[in-house]
Design a protein around this motif. Sequence first.
Motif, mmCIF file in Angstrom:
data_model
loop_
_atom_site.group_PDB
_atom_site.id
_atom_site.type_symbol
_atom_site.label_atom_id
_atom_site.label_comp_id
_atom_site.label_asym_id
_atom_site.label_seq_id
_atom_site.Cartn_x
_atom_site.Cartn_y
_atom_site.Cartn_z
ATOM 1 N N PRO B 205 0.754 -1.180 -0.119
ATOM 2 C CA PRO B 205 -0.172 -0.002 0.059
ATOM 3 C C PRO B 205 0.731 1.395 0.035
ATOM 4 O O PRO B 205 0.368 1.986 0.336
ATOM 5 C CB PRO B 205 -0.658 -0.383 1.280
ATOM 6 N N PHE B 206 2.153 1.281 -0.235
ATOM 7 C CA PHE B 206 2.901 2.373 -0.121
ATOM 8 C C PHE B 206 3.414 2.722 -1.704
ATOM 9 O O PHE B 206 4.769 3.027 -1.941
ATOM 10 C CB PHE B 206 4.005 2.329 0.637
ATOM 11 N N VAL B 289 -0.584 -8.675 -0.276
ATOM 12 C CA VAL B 289 -1.217 -7.482 0.214
ATOM 13 C C VAL B 289 -1.475 -6.363 -0.909
ATOM 14 O O VAL B 289 -2.137 -5.642 -0.599
ATOM 15 C CB VAL B 289 0.236 -6.992 1.141
ATOM 16 N N ARG B 290 -0.746 -6.589 -1.749
ATOM 17 C CA ARG B 290 -0.914 -5.526 -3.033
ATOM 18 C C ARG B 290 -2.345 -5.664 -3.557
ATOM 19 O O ARG B 290 -2.899 -4.490 -3.731
ATOM 20 C CB ARG B 290 0.150 -5.777 -4.150
ATOM 21 N N TRP B 291 -2.936 -6.658 -3.741
ATOM 22 C CA TRP B 291 -4.098 -6.698 -4.369
ATOM 23 C C TRP B 291 -5.096 -6.628 -2.973
ATOM 24 O O TRP B 291 -6.454 -6.874 -3.336
ATOM 25 C CB TRP B 291 -4.511 -8.104 -5.002
ATOM 26 N N THR B 292 -4.816 -6.281 -1.955
ATOM 27 C CA THR B 292 -5.851 -6.193 -0.822
ATOM 28 C C THR B 292 -6.053 -4.892 -0.379
ATOM 29 O O THR B 292 -7.236 -4.393 -0.239
ATOM 30 C CB THR B 292 -5.315 -7.140 0.466
ATOM 31 N N LEU B 293 -4.934 -4.311 -0.226
ATOM 32 C CA LEU B 293 -5.053 -3.051 0.562
ATOM 33 C C LEU B 293 -5.185 -1.465 -0.428
ATOM 34 O O LEU B 293 -4.287 -1.948 -1.651
ATOM 35 C CB LEU B 293 -3.841 -2.680 1.388
ATOM 36 N N PRO B 294 -5.712 -0.698 -0.333
ATOM 37 C CA PRO B 294 -5.657 0.582 -1.098
ATOM 38 C C PRO B 294 -4.474 1.216 -0.878
ATOM 39 O O PRO B 294 -3.623 0.934 0.273
ATOM 40 C CB PRO B 294 -6.891 1.239 -0.739
ATOM 41 N N ARG B 295 -3.928 2.217 -1.762
ATOM 42 C CA ARG B 295 -2.939 3.018 -1.190
ATOM 43 C C ARG B 295 -2.881 4.057 -0.246
ATOM 44 O O ARG B 295 -4.241 4.591 -0.036
ATOM 45 C CB ARG B 295 -2.615 3.806 -2.600
ATOM 46 N N PHE B 296 -1.992 4.187 0.521
ATOM 47 C CA PHE B 296 -2.012 4.913 1.622
ATOM 48 C C PHE B 296 -2.206 6.631 0.994
ATOM 49 O O PHE B 296 -1.489 6.823 -0.022
ATOM 50 C CB PHE B 296 -0.838 4.992 2.483
#
Lengths: 181, 331
Positions: B205-206, B289-296
């Motif tokens: 998410p970064f 993680v990449r395909w779960t969390l939106p970007r900060f």
Amino acid sequence: MKNRVRVVKRPQLSFLERWYLGPVVKGLGMTIKRFFGVLTDVLFRWENKKTAITMQYPEERWDFKDNFRGAPALVMDQEGRSKCVACQICEFVCPPKAITMWPAELEDEDKVEKYPERFEIDMLRCIYCGYCEEACPEEAIFLVKEAEIVYADRESFVYDKDKLHAMGGIREDRIMKWKDK
Amino acid sequence: MKLLWTVVEVSVVATVVLPTTAALLVWAERRVSAFMQDRLGPNRVGPAGLLQPIADLLKFMFKEDVVPGHVNKVMYVLAPALSLVPALVAFAVVPYARGMAIADLNVGILLVFAVSSMAVYGVTIGGWASNSKYSLLGGVRASAQMISYELALGLSVVPVLLVVGDLNMQAIVQWQADHVWLVVPLFPVWVIFLVSSYAETNRLPFDCPEAETELVAGYHTEYSSMKFALFFLAEYIHMITASALSVALFFGGWSLPGVTFPDGSMGTLLSGLVFAGKTGAFLFLFIWVRWTLPRFRYDQLMDLGWKRLLPASLVLILATAGGVALLGGTN
């Protein structure tokens, strides 16, 4: 005008939610569930898949409903005779002028007079509006479940009478005006 | 003889192992992401789509290599290489099997940090030389982000060094093989390491430097063809290195608890496979993680880095130091 303003309360975040890690774990659980769902679909139960929604196109095709408006086609009665009497109404009603017809006279028939000597539908022009089907007094032209019309040259898009009959196939005719009426 | 072996090792790892793994990773990323979104992903080229990376590579090679007229040409051409080389170099100290590492250095982990902070140059110069607002913003974000998280990342390794008492990667793994995987006593430290390594590799998410919804493609907006592919490759090799480090520092490297590998090359091979398997699991975590969390948001990113992770890692260093002192040192 009163009571128009509704105060939406901010959701109270729990301790774990404020730490962000709780929802992260929850989200990870969500995605991994989908992952294993599709994985199981692909490996074990493609025929009745539960999670994957992709259709493998050239191998799997849509199951069109009976009223699907695909390409127009000419139909035949149960004796294999074309129902078209070359009245040209479809040609007149066709908005993009996709239908072209060359009527000819029938000399040795007593119950019908005309038939289409040539009948062409330019599938590049056709907009699948279904006016021809609506207008046809003989129920001779129908929009069939044919939606994949792809060629590399323009000439092939012009369907002739035989091809249109083959596409339309046989439809039961109760009247059989060729011989009974 | 030693030199020759090293040359062979370097060339094999740098030109075969890492790019192949990166290519497989691209395939895995696309398929896993598809699966997580109820799709199927590329499954036509080769069995299960495994040859898709080759098709992608061919596409990259045959695309026109556009150098826009408005760029600073020298820097523009230099940036992809500057981005890729540190990624490859940082892998040198990774102990990929028992007794095996390209460079078995005493300073081990320090080299990783020294080199991986060079990676920011490639990204920043790429963004600057492109002479476009999106690229520039991406480059600026990348530099700020990578430098910020470098601190948390570096500090989160200190507890490991405190416990083990050695900078050498092989020694760290050996200690874990002898005692316990460091993730057990140092779980919070590992979490900080993990989060920071995601930020260091510019992964969701970064992924603010790329942030396609905001900055088109961030620092590599103006790049095409193989130059873009180099940036792409660098990102994935960074991921591999970060995963390998996570394994080596916290998850026992090539060791398995209760398993003693036989002596000789067979044991080395087995240990290498164990290491590869663990690294693969971490790479999967990256993708997951990449395909779960939106970007900060960018300020949230900075907030997390400076106000949360940095103090937390400092506290954890103190706690670890206290623990080590109480339990009577490491050796």
